[in-house]
Design a protein around this motif. Structure first.
Motif, mmCIF file in Angstrom:
data_model
loop_
_atom_site.group_PDB
_atom_site.id
_atom_site.type_symbol
_atom_site.label_atom_id
_atom_site.label_comp_id
_atom_site.label_asym_id
_atom_site.label_seq_id
_atom_site.Cartn_x
_atom_site.Cartn_y
_atom_site.Cartn_z
ATOM 1 N N ALA A 51 5.203 -23.054 107.471
ATOM 2 C CA ALA A 51 5.884 -24.247 106.970
ATOM 3 C C ALA A 51 6.353 -24.026 105.534
ATOM 4 C CB ALA A 51 4.976 -25.466 107.058
ATOM 5 N N PHE A 52 5.542 -23.349 104.722
ATOM 6 C CA PHE A 52 5.965 -23.063 103.344
ATOM 7 C C PHE A 52 7.207 -22.177 103.355
ATOM 8 C CE2 PHE A 52 6.133 -20.377 99.580
ATOM 9 C CZ PHE A 52 6.245 -21.345 98.607
ATOM 10 N N HIS A 53 7.217 -21.162 104.197
ATOM 11 C CA HIS A 53 8.374 -20.272 104.270
ATOM 12 C C HIS A 53 9.633 -21.066 104.656
ATOM 13 C CE1 HIS A 53 10.680 -16.629 104.747
ATOM 14 N NE2 HIS A 53 11.064 -17.076 105.926
ATOM 15 N N THR B 62 11.190 -18.813 91.073
ATOM 16 C CA THR B 62 11.433 -19.786 92.136
ATOM 17 C C THR B 62 10.188 -19.968 92.998
ATOM 18 O OG1 THR B 62 13.793 -19.265 92.149
ATOM 19 C CG2 THR B 62 12.910 -20.341 94.126
ATOM 20 N N ASP B 63 9.519 -18.873 93.337
ATOM 21 C CA ASP B 63 8.282 -18.969 94.122
ATOM 22 C C ASP B 63 7.235 -19.800 93.391
ATOM 23 O OD1 ASP B 63 9.335 -17.509 96.199
ATOM 24 O OD2 ASP B 63 8.172 -15.696 95.790
ATOM 25 N N ALA B 64 7.107 -19.591 92.081
ATOM 26 C CA ALA B 64 6.127 -20.358 91.310
ATOM 27 C C ALA B 64 6.471 -21.850 91.321
ATOM 28 C CB ALA B 64 6.055 -19.837 89.882
ATOM 29 N N ALA B 65 7.750 -22.170 91.178
ATOM 30 C CA ALA B 65 8.176 -23.573 91.206
ATOM 31 C C ALA B 65 7.934 -24.191 92.587
ATOM 32 C CB ALA B 65 9.651 -23.686 90.824
ATOM 33 N N LEU B 66 8.247 -23.424 93.621
ATOM 34 C CA LEU B 66 8.040 -23.913 94.989
ATOM 35 C C LEU B 66 6.558 -24.093 95.303
ATOM 36 C CD1 LEU B 66 10.739 -21.745 96.723
ATOM 37 C CD2 LEU B 66 10.683 -24.248 96.735
ATOM 38 N N GLU C 143 4.192 -24.794 93.184
ATOM 39 C CA GLU C 143 3.738 -25.987 92.477
ATOM 40 C C GLU C 143 4.163 -27.253 93.219
ATOM 41 O OE1 GLU C 143 4.791 -27.997 88.286
ATOM 42 O OE2 GLU C 143 3.937 -25.981 88.132
ATOM 43 N N ALA C 144 5.415 -27.273 93.666
ATOM 44 C CA ALA C 144 5.913 -28.436 94.410
ATOM 45 C C ALA C 144 5.158 -28.602 95.721
ATOM 46 C CB ALA C 144 7.413 -28.284 94.670
ATOM 47 N N TRP C 145 4.922 -27.495 96.415
ATOM 48 C CA TRP C 145 4.201 -27.516 97.690
ATOM 49 C C TRP C 145 2.799 -28.097 97.497
ATOM 50 C CZ3 TRP C 145 5.598 -26.728 102.630
ATOM 51 C CH2 TRP C 145 4.610 -26.454 103.578
ATOM 52 N N ALA C 146 2.117 -27.631 96.471
ATOM 53 C CA ALA C 146 0.763 -28.129 96.186
ATOM 54 C C ALA C 146 0.798 -29.607 95.807
ATOM 55 C CB ALA C 146 0.113 -27.301 95.086
ATOM 56 N N LEU D 134 6.024 -32.781 103.159
ATOM 57 C CA LEU D 134 7.208 -31.987 102.798
ATOM 58 C C LEU D 134 8.222 -32.780 101.987
ATOM 59 C CD1 LEU D 134 7.664 -30.089 106.158
ATOM 60 C CD2 LEU D 134 6.840 -29.161 104.005
ATOM 61 N N ARG D 135 8.383 -34.046 102.286
ATOM 62 C CA ARG D 135 9.334 -34.877 101.533
ATOM 63 C C ARG D 135 8.886 -34.977 100.075
ATOM 64 N NH1 ARG D 135 13.076 -38.247 103.445
ATOM 65 N NH2 ARG D 135 12.076 -38.291 105.482
ATOM 66 N N THR D 136 7.594 -35.215 99.864
ATOM 67 C CA THR D 136 7.067 -35.306 98.500
ATOM 68 C C THR D 136 7.227 -33.973 97.779
ATOM 69 O OG1 THR D 136 5.503 -37.017 99.148
ATOM 70 C CG2 THR D 136 5.024 -35.840 97.107
ATOM 71 N N ALA D 137 6.979 -32.868 98.471
ATOM 72 C CA ALA D 137 7.158 -31.543 97.863
ATOM 73 C C ALA D 137 8.609 -31.347 97.446
ATOM 74 C CB ALA D 137 6.725 -30.445 98.831
#
Length: 135
Positions: free
Chosen positions: A17-19, A86-90, A92-95, A101-104
């Protein structure tokens, strides 16, 4: 260290799902093109359209120097750098989304201050979910 532990816990639950989330965000932001500068004047840059101050903070957390030239570039080194930021930003958003997913997506687009999540950020969340459903 606390953030990393949360990220590892969340990502272990749903790596696929993260991917998909990552691919949807990058598709929405630049279509996968590196070195892109935001055309609306926000200052966001790179494959993930990360704001300069956010990129600076994320680079510091990752133990990297902040390199605006690499955020604007298309060399193999610039692509690796943009991927790392970008991975670091994603992550952080994912966490921050805690499995929603909408909140992320809202966090990725609108930042951590939920009081600033206006209509544009709400639409962004809808667009990311639509991209994910279309995959």
């Amino acid at each position: 260290a606390r953030r990393r532990g949360l990220w590892e816990a969340v990502s272990a639950m749903a790596p696929a799902a993260f991917h998909e989330f990552k691919q949807a965000v990058i598709g929405q932001e630049t279509g996968g093109r590196y070195g892109v500068m935001n055309t609306e004047g926000s200052g966001a840059m790179g494959v993930g359209q990360v704001m300069p101050e956010t990129a600076r903070t994320l680079a510091q957390r990752a133990g990297l120097p902040y390199r605006e030239d690499l955020m604007r570039g298309t060399s193999p080194e610039a692509k690796r750098y943009q991927d790392a930021i970008t991975d670091a930003a994603l992550q952080e958003a994912w966490a921050a989304g805690g499995g929603d997913l909408r909140t992320a997506a809202h966090y990725y687009h609108g930042g951590s201050d939920r009081g600033k999540w206006g209509q544009k950020t709400q639409r962004y969340g809808d667009q990311i979910l639509a991209r994910m459903r279309a995959r």
